[in-house]
Design a protein around this motif. Structure first.
Motif, PDB file in Angstrom:
ATOM      1  N   PRO A 163      39.301 -32.540 -27.960  1.00 30.07           N
ATOM      2  CA  PRO A 163      39.588 -32.129 -26.585  1.00 30.07           C
ATOM      3  C   PRO A 163      39.807 -30.633 -26.488  1.00 30.07           C
ATOM      4  CG  PRO A 163      41.478 -33.237 -27.575  1.00 30.07           C
ATOM      5  CD  PRO A 163      40.328 -33.445 -28.497  1.00 30.07           C
ATOM      6  N   ALA A 164      39.324 -30.058 -25.399  1.00 33.21           N
ATOM      7  CA  ALA A 164      39.488 -28.623 -25.201  1.00 33.21           C
ATOM      8  C   ALA A 164      40.968 -28.280 -25.101  1.00 33.21           C
ATOM      9  CB  ALA A 164      38.768 -28.185 -23.922  1.00 33.21           C
ATOM     10  N   THR A 165      41.320 -27.125 -25.658  1.00 37.00           N
ATOM     11  CA  THR A 165      42.718 -26.699 -25.589  1.00 37.00           C
ATOM     12  C   THR A 165      43.104 -26.492 -24.128  1.00 37.00           C
ATOM     13  OG1 THR A 165      42.489 -25.612 -27.705  1.00 37.00           O
ATOM     14  CG2 THR A 165      44.355 -24.962 -26.363  1.00 37.00           C
ATOM     15  N   GLY A 166      44.204 -27.066 -23.734  1.00 39.12           N
ATOM     16  CA  GLY A 166      44.659 -26.943 -22.358  1.00 39.12           C
ATOM     17  C   GLY A 166      45.944 -27.716 -22.175  1.00 39.12           C
ATOM     18  N   CYS A 167      46.389 -27.799 -20.964  1.00 35.93           N
ATOM     19  CA  CYS A 167      47.651 -28.475 -20.671  1.00 35.93           C
ATOM     20  C   CYS A 167      47.366 -29.923 -20.289  1.00 35.93           C
ATOM     21  CB  CYS A 167      48.384 -27.733 -19.548  1.00 35.93           C
ATOM     22  SG  CYS A 167      48.697 -25.987 -19.935  1.00 35.93           S
ATOM     23  N   THR A 168      46.857 -30.689 -21.261  1.00 35.05           N
ATOM     24  CA  THR A 168      46.488 -32.082 -21.038  1.00 35.05           C
ATOM     25  C   THR A 168      47.109 -32.953 -22.132  1.00 35.05           C
ATOM     26  OG1 THR A 168      44.484 -31.938 -22.380  1.00 35.05           O
ATOM     27  CG2 THR A 168      44.295 -31.338 -20.044  1.00 35.05           C
ATOM     28  N   TRP A 226      58.108 -26.989 -31.645  1.00 34.22           N
ATOM     29  CA  TRP A 226      57.073 -26.114 -32.195  1.00 34.22           C
ATOM     30  C   TRP A 226      56.456 -25.265 -31.088  1.00 34.22           C
ATOM     31  CZ3 TRP A 226      55.122 -25.378 -37.191  1.00 34.22           C
ATOM     32  CH2 TRP A 226      55.675 -26.185 -38.187  1.00 34.22           C
ATOM     33  N   PHE A 227      56.009 -24.103 -31.486  1.00 34.29           N
ATOM     34  CA  PHE A 227      55.322 -23.173 -30.588  1.00 34.29           C
ATOM     35  C   PHE A 227      53.874 -23.042 -31.060  1.00 34.29           C
ATOM     36  CE2 PHE A 227      59.777 -22.183 -30.774  1.00 34.29           C
ATOM     37  CZ  PHE A 227      60.154 -21.877 -29.469  1.00 34.29           C
ATOM     38  N   PHE A 228      52.932 -22.966 -30.112  1.00 34.04           N
ATOM     39  CA  PHE A 228      51.503 -22.947 -30.437  1.00 34.04           C
ATOM     40  C   PHE A 228      50.776 -21.841 -29.683  1.00 34.04           C
ATOM     41  CE2 PHE A 228      53.147 -27.201 -30.797  1.00 34.04           C
ATOM     42  CZ  PHE A 228      52.562 -27.746 -31.934  1.00 34.04           C
ATOM     43  N   ARG A 229      49.646 -21.415 -30.302  1.00 35.48           N
ATOM     44  CA  ARG A 229      48.720 -20.497 -29.649  1.00 35.48           C
ATOM     45  C   ARG A 229      47.351 -21.161 -29.595  1.00 35.48           C
ATOM     46  NH1 ARG A 229      49.238 -16.080 -32.758  1.00 35.48           N
ATOM     47  NH2 ARG A 229      47.715 -16.865 -34.253  1.00 35.48           N
ATOM     48  N   ALA A 230      46.635 -21.028 -28.474  1.00 33.17           N
ATOM     49  CA  ALA A 230      45.327 -21.653 -28.324  1.00 33.17           C
ATOM     50  C   ALA A 230      44.274 -20.884 -29.112  1.00 33.17           C
ATOM     51  CB  ALA A 230      44.937 -21.701 -26.847  1.00 33.17           C
ATOM     52  N   GLU A 231      43.459 -21.636 -29.890  1.00 35.05           N
ATOM     53  CA  GLU A 231      42.325 -21.063 -30.600  1.00 35.05           C
ATOM     54  C   GLU A 231      41.123 -21.971 -30.399  1.00 35.05           C
ATOM     55  OE1 GLU A 231      43.198 -20.078 -34.625  1.00 35.05           O
ATOM     56  OE2 GLU A 231      44.764 -18.612 -34.078  1.00 35.05           O
ATOM     57  N   LYS A 232      39.954 -21.562 -30.884  1.00 27.81           N
ATOM     58  CA  LYS A 232      38.745 -22.344 -30.653  1.00 27.81           C
ATOM     59  C   LYS A 232      38.867 -23.747 -31.222  1.00 27.81           C
ATOM     60  CE  LYS A 232      35.408 -18.556 -30.411  1.00 27.81           C
ATOM     61  NZ  LYS A 232      34.175 -17.963 -31.015  1.00 27.81           N
ATOM     62  N   SER A 233      39.557 -23.878 -32.340  1.00 24.44           N
ATOM     63  CA  SER A 233      39.697 -25.181 -32.980  1.00 24.44           C
ATOM     64  C   SER A 233      40.780 -26.046 -32.355  1.00 24.44           C
ATOM     65  CB  SER A 233      40.006 -24.995 -34.470  1.00 24.44           C
ATOM     66  OG  SER A 233      41.201 -24.247 -34.635  1.00 24.44           O
ATOM     67  N   GLY A 234      41.528 -25.489 -31.396  1.00 21.50           N
ATOM     68  CA  GLY A 234      42.609 -26.232 -30.768  1.00 21.50           C
ATOM     69  C   GLY A 234      43.918 -25.475 -30.837  1.00 21.50           C
ATOM     70  N   TRP A 235      45.027 -26.156 -30.595  1.00 22.09           N
ATOM     71  CA  TRP A 235      46.335 -25.526 -30.673  1.00 22.09           C
ATOM     72  C   TRP A 235      46.698 -25.223 -32.117  1.00 22.09           C
ATOM     73  CZ3 TRP A 235      48.169 -23.466 -26.532  1.00 22.09           C
ATOM     74  CH2 TRP A 235      47.989 -24.058 -25.283  1.00 22.09           C
ATOM     75  N   LYS A 236      47.067 -23.966 -32.393  1.00 23.26           N
ATOM     76  CA  LYS A 236      47.478 -23.571 -33.737  1.00 23.26           C
ATOM     77  C   LYS A 236      48.979 -23.333 -33.757  1.00 23.26           C
ATOM     78  CE  LYS A 236      46.931 -20.099 -37.351  1.00 23.26           C
ATOM     79  NZ  LYS A 236      46.261 -18.852 -37.782  1.00 23.26           N
ATOM     80  N   PRO A 237      49.734 -24.026 -34.614  1.00 21.39           N
ATOM     81  CA  PRO A 237      51.193 -23.808 -34.679  1.00 21.39           C
ATOM     82  C   PRO A 237      51.501 -22.414 -35.213  1.00 21.39           C
ATOM     83  CG  PRO A 237      50.459 -25.271 -36.441  1.00 21.39           C
ATOM     84  CD  PRO A 237      49.278 -25.072 -35.550  1.00 21.39           C
ATOM     85  N   ILE A 238      52.428 -21.732 -34.566  1.00 22.19           N
ATOM     86  CA  ILE A 238      52.774 -20.373 -34.994  1.00 22.19           C
ATOM     87  C   ILE A 238      54.256 -20.225 -35.319  1.00 22.19           C
ATOM     88  CG2 ILE A 238      50.874 -19.264 -33.755  1.00 22.19           C
ATOM     89  CD1 ILE A 238      52.857 -18.593 -31.519  1.00 22.19           C
ATOM     90  N   ALA A 239      55.110 -21.104 -34.811  1.00 24.05           N
ATOM     91  CA  ALA A 239      56.546 -20.985 -35.085  1.00 24.05           C
ATOM     92  C   ALA A 239      57.231 -22.315 -34.834  1.00 24.05           C
ATOM     93  CB  ALA A 239      57.178 -19.901 -34.219  1.00 24.05           C
ATOM     94  N   ARG A 240      58.390 -22.444 -35.460  1.00 31.38           N
ATOM     95  CA  ARG A 240      59.202 -23.649 -35.319  1.00 31.38           C
ATOM     96  C   ARG A 240      60.653 -23.231 -35.193  1.00 31.38           C
ATOM     97  NH1 ARG A 240      59.651 -28.115 -40.185  1.00 31.38           N
ATOM     98  NH2 ARG A 240      60.808 -29.755 -39.060  1.00 31.38           N
TER      99      ARG A 240
END
Length: 283
Positions: A163-168, A226-240
């Protein structure tokens, strides 16, 4: 006479030994074994522990498959091959199913086949792969979609078209998979703007009970954020973290918007002592 009989006895004993040795070799071949210092080890049919890559030939029909196979000081793999199984088991629209197998004595540690190496198997499909997905051993999938041919693209747990990265909801499920969240996780809160995401979630720690139970042990939970940043492959975790506001994420990514993390309350180890019907469970 005695010496003659003695010589004859010795010759007979030697003959028995030679025949016995020949019998052992034949028996070994018949049982399909590999000789070791501690005795024969049988060869058995096996599948690779992992398929790592797949490539298409210029004809778009020849497929080369790389896989990890056993390795050791003695021979550990023979008859390594890939075969198209659609004709045997039936085809599924949009896919080509391939099985990779070999024979190996690695099931017995006496064989010494305790390491791994990469081996390549090739096969020619009945027709070009086209846009169909290549399914290897029922659980490893490759696609030409978005691939840098001749290499095929390895698909992930969410399939070849996640699924495309988004608020879904589907996108949030991808985020939970990215951090290997526990099974039966409940999403408790999402703060999302399409580029950045905060997920608060929890999972039960008590026994398996019905939702209508009054026993606190059945509804106790542990929580995480967890905190995430959107990338082409999906949500990438960046911090906890569990601190109030943006403290945890801004240590790692100062660009994380304050509008999302600023209102965050401190996260207690146990978020929900009782079941919340508004929480969404991960299957």
């Amino acid at each position: 006479m005695r010496s003659g009989r003695g010589i004859a006895a010795v010759l007979c004993a030697l003959a028995v030994l030679l025949l016995g040795a020949c019998g052992t070799q034949v028996a070994g071949r018949g049982a399909d074994v590999s000789a070791t210092a501690t005795g024969p080890v049988p060869w058995t049919l096996a599948e690779p522990s992992r398929v790592t890559a797949a490539r298409l030939g210029a004809d778009r029909r020849t497929v080369s498959i790389d896989a990890d196979v056993p390795s050791g000081e003695r021979p550990c793999v023979r008859d390594f091959k890939a075969r198209d199984t659609d004709a045997e088991y039936g085809s599924v629209p949009g896919t080509v199913h391939v099985q990779v197998t070999f024979e190996s004595p690695s099931g017995d540690r006496r064989s010494g086949c305790t390491k791994e190496r990469t081996a390549t198997a090739r096969l020619r499909l009945p027709e070009p792969l086209g846009t169909r997905q290549l399914v290897i051993d029922d659980h490893t999938v490759f696609t030409t979609d978005g691939a840098e041919l001749p290499a095929l693209r390895l698909c992930g747990e969410l399939g070849c078209t996640p699924p495309a990265t988004g608020c879904t909801p589907d996108s949030y499920e991808q985020a939970l998979k990215a951090i290997d969240a526990p099974e039966h996780t409940y999403r408790d809160a999402e703060h999302c703007d399409g580029k950045w995401l905060v997920l608060d979630f929890s999972w039960r720690t008590g026994p398996a009970c019905g939702d209508d139970t009054a026993d606190p042990a059945c509804t106790s939970r542990l929580g995480d954020r967890w905190f995430f940043r959107a990338e082409k492959s999906g949500w990438k975790p960046i911090a906890r973290g569990s601190a109030e506001g943006c403290t945890d994420v801004h240590r790692v990514e100062p660009a994380f918007p304050t509008t999302l993390c600023g209102p965050l309350p401190a996260l207690a180890p146990s978020l929900h002592p009782t079941y919340s019907p508004t929480a969404t469970a991960t299957p």
